[in-house]
Write a protein that holds these residues in place. Structure first.
Motif, PDB file in Angstrom:
ATOM      1  N   ALA A 189       3.511   7.542  -4.144  1.00 23.32           N
ATOM      2  CA  ALA A 189       4.835   8.182  -4.192  1.00 23.32           C
ATOM      3  C   ALA A 189       5.098   9.015  -2.934  1.00 23.32           C
ATOM      4  N   SER A 190       4.031   9.644  -2.404  1.00 25.50           N
ATOM      5  CA  SER A 190       4.224  10.537  -1.247  1.00 25.50           C
ATOM      6  C   SER A 190       4.616   9.761   0.019  1.00 25.50           C
ATOM      7  N   LYS A 191       4.479   8.459  -0.014  1.00 25.73           N
ATOM      8  CA  LYS A 191       4.766   7.665   1.206  1.00 25.73           C
ATOM      9  C   LYS A 191       6.126   6.968   1.131  1.00 25.73           C
ATOM     10  N   ALA A 192       6.963   7.390   0.169  1.00 23.19           N
ATOM     11  CA  ALA A 192       8.236   6.686  -0.050  1.00 23.19           C
ATOM     12  C   ALA A 192       9.118   6.684   1.205  1.00 23.19           C
ATOM     13  N   ASP A 193       9.155   7.831   1.916  1.00 22.65           N
ATOM     14  CA  ASP A 193      10.012   7.904   3.112  1.00 22.65           C
ATOM     15  C   ASP A 193       9.514   6.961   4.203  1.00 22.65           C
ATOM     16  N   ILE A 194       8.189   6.937   4.368  1.00 24.07           N
ATOM     17  CA  ILE A 194       7.619   6.071   5.413  1.00 24.07           C
ATOM     18  C   ILE A 194       7.883   4.609   5.059  1.00 24.07           C
ATOM     19  N   LEU A 195       7.767   4.292   3.775  1.00 26.76           N
ATOM     20  CA  LEU A 195       8.026   2.913   3.336  1.00 26.76           C
ATOM     21  C   LEU A 195       9.445   2.494   3.743  1.00 26.76           C
ATOM     22  N   LEU A 196      10.391   3.388   3.513  1.00 25.91           N
ATOM     23  CA  LEU A 196      11.788   3.067   3.874  1.00 25.91           C
ATOM     24  C   LEU A 196      11.916   2.778   5.370  1.00 25.91           C
ATOM     25  N   SER A 222       0.832  -1.198   0.000  1.00 32.05           N
ATOM     26  CA  SER A 222       0.000   0.000   0.000  1.00 32.05           C
ATOM     27  C   SER A 222       0.876   1.261   0.000  1.00 32.05           C
ATOM     28  N   LEU A 223       1.925   1.277   0.833  1.00 28.13           N
ATOM     29  CA  LEU A 223       2.817   2.444   0.883  1.00 28.13           C
ATOM     30  C   LEU A 223       3.556   2.612  -0.448  1.00 28.13           C
ATOM     31  N   ALA A 224       3.943   1.488  -1.051  1.00 28.71           N
ATOM     32  CA  ALA A 224       4.720   1.537  -2.300  1.00 28.71           C
ATOM     33  C   ALA A 224       3.887   2.101  -3.451  1.00 28.71           C
ATOM     34  N   SER A 225       2.558   1.982  -3.339  1.00 29.64           N
ATOM     35  CA  SER A 225       1.708   2.452  -4.432  1.00 29.64           C
ATOM     36  C   SER A 225       1.521   3.978  -4.395  1.00 29.64           C
TER      37      SER A 225
END
Ligand code: UTP
Length: 288
Positions: A81-88, A76-79
């Motif tokens: 773009a704005s959540k890229a930092d949180i995904l990391l 869900s985070l990977a889909s």
């Protein structure tokens, strides 16, 4: 032999912070934006630990999930773009495949018993113990400092921190033996909660240990000690008759998250230094 494995006992009931810990393991209570346990795992990894052994119990399943891949969440985070930092950040919480084991202590019979539950997974090699109640804020991870000292002197090493003399009777402290070598202090005994005028030092035992595997044999026949629990300290005292034991006065500030006030202190200290909320936290504190 290098220190490759670390045991993190997480089977206690956390009664001092009830009811917060009724349904959530104490070790997962957040310190700003990550569970207390994450800080301790990071400390172990920075010290070169390759395998973490969690000694868990009933109701602690969330710990295993926390360090696993959360497939739906990451997808869900990977889909977005704005959540890229949180995904990391979320991806960093995964422990490497095969790099963690979970074993259960069916009843919290004491810290010594919890460590003994890890005997087969640790096997015949020196290992570290990190009590996840304690978070150490330090430039270089506390365990990494201890591993460096261990590479010089071997044997057994426990972390100590100086406490004000008027509070020494609230801690377990060490009795030094001989000359001190920088931060390393050879020791002859540990004394639990001594009266101030009988304390052999003000160096309090702080929840980080490097021990030789012979501790497991001693724990096997260790009877119940203080509080009716199987105490790690009792077996360490017996090991001290057979092997060298050092205290290591680490550089850094320990926070004991196992009590309400200690937990609050840990949150404050980490909030004011946090890159994202530090300024805001200091402003709020000033207003209070
Ligand atoms: P504590 O005594 O601080 O933890 O043990 P606790 O029992 O959870 O806390 P209180 O006193 O009830 O509030 C230090 C560490 O050892 C673990 C605890 O989970 C904690 O991380 N422990 C303790 C075990 O895993 N098993 C035990 O039988 C006792």
């Amino acid at each position: 032999m290098t220190i490759r494995k670390a045991v993190l006992p997480v089977a206690g009931f956390g009664t001092r912070v009830l009811p917060a810990t009724k349904a959530i393991p104490k070790e997962l209570l957040p310190v700003v934006d990550r569970p207390a346990l994450q800080y301790v795992v990071d400390e172990a990894i920075e010290a070169g630990i390759e395998h973490i052994v969690f000694v868990t119990g009933r109701g602690k399943g969330a710990i295993e999930d926390y360090f696993d891949l959360s497939f739906e969440l990451e997808a869900s985070l990977a889909s977005k773009a704005s959540k890229a930092d949180i995904l990391l950040e979320v991806q960093k919480t995964r422990l490497p495949a095969g790099g963690a084991s979970f074993t259960r202590q069916q009843e919290p019979l004491g810290l010594g018993h919890a460590i003994w539950c890890a005997r087969d997974i640790v096997g015949d090699e020196p290992f570290a113990i990190l009590l996840p109640d304690v978070i150490v804020k330090a430039e270089k991870s506390c365990l990494a400092q201890m591993v460096e000292a261990y590479d010089k002197v071997g044997g057994n090493i426990i972390a100590v921190d100086p406490v004000p003399e008027e509070r020494v009777s609230s801690y377990g402290v060490i009795a030094p033996k001989g000359e001190r070598d920088g931060r390393l202090i050879e020791m002859s005994a540990m004394v639990e909660k001594p009266p101030r005028d009988e304390a052999p030092s003000n160096l309090a035992i702080t929840g980080r240990y490097i021990l030789q595997p012979e501790i497991f044999g001693l724990l096997s026949d260790q009877g119940a000690g203080a509080g009716g629990e199987i105490q790690l300290t009792d077996s360490m005292a017996r090991l001290m008759d057979m092997q060298s034991f050092y205290a290591y006065e680490f550089e850094g500030a320990p926070y004991d998250c196992g009590s309400k006030l200690g937990y609050f202190n840990a949150v404050l200290a980490h909030a004011v230094d946090h890159p994202e909320i530090g300024d805001g936290a200091r402003e709020l504190l000033a207003k209070l």
